[in-house]
Design an enzyme around this catalytic site. Sequence first.
Site, PDB file in Angstrom:
ATOM      1  CB  SER A   1      -6.698   5.871  -0.231  1.00  0.00           C
ATOM      2  OG  SER A   1      -6.542   5.907   1.176  1.00  0.00           O
TER       3      SER A   1
ATOM      4  CG  LEU B   1     -10.002   9.360   1.443  1.00  0.00           C
ATOM      5  CD1 LEU B   1     -10.102   9.568   2.949  1.00  0.00           C
ATOM      6  CD2 LEU B   1      -8.677   9.895   0.923  1.00  0.00           C
TER       7      LEU B   1
ATOM      8  N   GLY C   1      -6.543  -0.888   4.079  1.00  0.00           N
ATOM      9  CA  GLY C   1      -5.251  -1.273   3.512  1.00  0.00           C
ATOM     10  C   GLY C   1      -4.491  -0.074   2.966  1.00  0.00           C
ATOM     11  CB  SER C   2      -5.557   3.438   2.666  1.00  0.00           C
ATOM     12  OG  SER C   2      -6.681   3.210   1.850  1.00  0.00           O
TER      13      SER C   2
ATOM     14  CB  ILE D   1     -10.464   2.909   6.395  1.00  0.00           C
ATOM     15  CG1 ILE D   1     -11.702   2.517   7.220  1.00  0.00           C
ATOM     16  CG2 ILE D   1     -10.808   2.979   4.921  1.00  0.00           C
ATOM     17  CD1 ILE D   1     -12.866   3.471   7.127  1.00  0.00           C
TER      18      ILE D   1
ATOM     19  CE  LYS E   1      -4.832   8.772   2.236  1.00  0.00           C
ATOM     20  NZ  LYS E   1      -5.294   7.506   2.852  1.00  0.00           N
TER      21      LYS E   1
END
Lengths: 573, 573
Positions: free
Chosen positions: B214, B188, B237-238, B235, B130
């Site tokens: 994100s 994000l 569900g990303s 943070i 990422k």
Amino acid sequence: MDWQTLAKTKRDSVNALIPPSWRLPSPVPPAAEQRNVTGKYIQQFLSPREIEITETDAVGIVKQTTVGSWTALEVTEAFCHRAALAHQMVNCLHEIFFEAALSDARKMDEYYVKNGKPVGLLHGLPVSLKDQFHVKGVETTMGYVGWINTFQGTTGTGKERVFESELASTLRRLGAILYVKTSVPHTLMAGETMNNIITYTWNPTNRFLSCGGSSGGEGALISLKGSPVGFGTDIGGSIRVPAAFNGLYGIRPSSGRVPYEGMANSMDGQNTLLSVVGPLATSVGALKLVLKCVLSQEPWLRDPLVAEIPWRDEQENAVFDIVKAGGGGRLAFGIMKTDGAVNFHPPVRRAMDIVVKTVEKLGHRIVDWEPPCHQKGLDLVFQTWLFDGGTDIHAAFALSGEPMLGPIASAYGTLKEQYTASQIAAINIGKRAYQKEYMEYWNSTSALTGTGRPVDAVIAPIAPYAAARPDMDPVLSDDPTAKYSMPSFSTIVNLLDYSTSVLPVTRADKSIDVVDSGYTPQNSQDEVVHLAYDPEIYDGAHVAVQIIGRRFQEEKVLALTEILGDALENHQL
Amino acid sequence: MDWQTLAKTKRDSVNALIPPSWRLPSPVPPAAEQRNVTGKYIQQFLSPREIEITETDAVGIVKQTTVGSWTALEVTEAFCHRAALAHQMVNCLHEIFFEAALSDARKMDEYYVKNGKPVGLLHGLPVSLKDQFHVKGVETTMGYVGWINTFQGTTGTGKERVFESELASTLRRLGAILYVKTSVPHTLMAGETMNNIITYTWNPTNRFLSCGGSSGGEGALISLKGSPVGFGTDIGGSIRVPAAFNGLYGIRPSSGRVPYEGMANSMDGQNTLLSVVGPLATSVGALKLVLKCVLSQEPWLRDPLVAEIPWRDEQENAVFDIVKAGGGGRLAFGIMKTDGAVNFHPPVRRAMDIVVKTVEKLGHRIVDWEPPCHQKGLDLVFQTWLFDGGTDIHAAFALSGEPMLGPIASAYGTLKEQYTASQIAAINIGKRAYQKEYMEYWNSTSALTGTGRPVDAVIAPIAPYAAARPDMDPVLSDDPTAKYSMPSFSTIVNLLDYSTSVLPVTRADKSIDVVDSGYTPQNSQDEVVHLAYDPEIYDGAHVAVQIIGRRFQEEKVLALTEILGDALENHQL
């Protein structure tokens, strides 16, 4: 009721819980006449059997109680008696609950008789607790007059005298006996122990000096052997300082190893630098015993902030294996001889020399410890302690109108502006960066040790002096000349979250530890420290060092402490 | 240079790194014509050998590369090619560094030939990251135009294109090949992936839908098999949202298990609720492989926030042993069928039913999961995300003058007042209390499971819908009707810091998952969710569930996910 009356009523009600037969026939003579009230002095008020029991360490006690050779009742009675004496000598207790303890002990004994086995691994072991623990049946004042008859300053919560901190309950499940809660400085933010309820807790070995703080009552009580092991807390040195000042072993575990859930606290919710809970005791074995037992209860299922890390025999054994292997397989220690700012008092310098020579004699490696600037890290810590500008503390004092005492007033007397979220975030980033920098320095020592590993631990003083002189140790102050303390060694550990023990080394001796005559102080702080050393006053004071391990290395640190403690034994008396 | 030009220049420069031979002969047809670009669609641009390699999971790949049967170079080339195609189809990449990757791969191969052994356990395995990871040679924009040509928005730091995040370096040491960085929503803080540089990342399986966020670029890329395994962050569900939306496995480890050190971040220094890093992949085995390998590198010696918890085979084996034992020895799962506020979309309800039936068929126990109110916990989370009132985010946008896109603007458009230290402390206390309450609820299920233990894990949806429709999912908004998402399931996990995986279950099917005709929504949010379901649009979308374990139970959660995944295999296609 005015705060004075409230405080006196509380003080009297606690003292009234001491049975008449345990009261001292006359007040303790002044310090000038009776400097040291440990050992022979306190023994005169105890029976030989009581002395035998109370001078056995926690490991020795559970060896007897878990096989039924000593009853929980006789052990509890002996410690209650000695704790009562200790309190009359140095004001080390906030709460006394002997009745409940004796009743619990009787139940333990009944259980043992009925089932032929102990309740738990700590069956019948008296454990003292700093007055941040909530314990059923008694209150928690944390030294605040305004907390008397409340739950953390609030009435009608339904928790008063009922709610229990997680670790207190855990200890009960293990069979431990809770019987006293020990004194703290109001706010907890001081290296000595005083408040408007019990006034001042003195160092029992040298009553001219402070017993340290903030777990000062623990230090004093255990030093007088009124408790075999107790739990304090540490956000800047508050376990290690009283352990060191009282000639005890102690450990500040890393945050998240031992359950803090349900404890009272100062500035609760500040989560940049967390206070941690850990034991103080008369032996390394006792520290290991209670930590291992607490971890056996899977505290991570009871405290959301505890990490799932059971006791690791393998970490401990790895140390002993290295030592047993001998030859090329040696341990390596970083030695921190200076903080670059102040010259240590002669007894501290001598203690460091004794440890270094001992390490060398054992054949282990020594590396000079020259880490990132400690002052840079301490600046972050001090900001952390002022995030709310003193709001929480002022609110606690406002409840009763009581005044802040000296060292606290110099730090928190004036209400300051609160930090904003962005400012706090910047400190958090700074802390992380400092931890990383320190970590990389530690890693880099693998090039110096000759063991193929970085240093196993760092040996450092806790303070530039043995025990502190009263009123000379404000932890935070706007006026740098007002303090002669340097939390350079104690408090930096909290920022780094390192598992760190205290190893008693020796005692100040006026015939050896003479004043550095003709010494020219390097700066104003150094001058204050230099002038504070008086061999007459310090004579007999305990001196200790820290064994600093990395984060979550409690098992390793205790193993190292045991090895060095055994080697030092003849120095520690 | 205005932000539009800066963004276009950046976008073009990245696209220019795709070799001409890997460019699509013509643009991808619109979604209405070519909804799904995975599988056969993308395969048409690849050789059979490239398909063979890229459709092998990470475990299968290292089996070949670590014994020398596949070269690092051919594996890297195949994934670079497929990633280049993926990006042209759904805009999933922020940084392309194929040249560096191929050069690294060649060195790996040389090492293997010379030494007859692999560089490490991940020898020659391409791993996507990422765009929060700093990687040597390329920049990190995190979707901010203002970060182009800077280091996190600042120039002249000396870190630009040189500094590397700890986990990136760790992966290199293990032999992994880094080759792309994947797209994120700017800030994000969104469940879908869009920014002013790459515009929008679409869901490759159903291009009417969002790929999630994100870590959306990771989800899209791995779904297209342009990467066998990648790392995202979570943070709220990303990791789990894009894993679920793209039919992948993923895990959100507890904070402090996997090194985050040296990553770029949004609102860095907010430490009430920490973002965590974790992998997404096409198989559970791949997740386990990379986590185990990363932990083998002792990241606690490189990242001060990582706890010393090595990979624990015993935790994993404990699960398999229970299953093997059969009979009375069963697993128990809490099943969360509702959040009490919204009715789930038909595909999500069906997915939950499939999982429950599978669990029952395997003979394990089911307990209705009725925990403390999630909304109470979520209120704490949303406050945490607004501690600085948007200061950090506004500063990042101000660098270039670019506008905030839809869902971000609705959450952070207006700069708000900062929280004070006391307010933050109150949230920290509230969070701890909520965690404790939830923990005790979890403990209490031991009375219900019949296994003698509390539930082993909780099975819950991630959202009330399969993949989200674009622009309909602001995570935070002042206007409750503006959002049809309910982070009730995804985000509560972050507050609790639970180790949680994603288990792909099935795909939306318009012939089965018909609209609930005549349904009367219970509230405005329920109405928005209800109206958003269109079987035509959703047809083919992936549906997944979460397997929620307790804190630091990554090994257990992955074992459970493997067991359920194996049992579900025929549903997941």
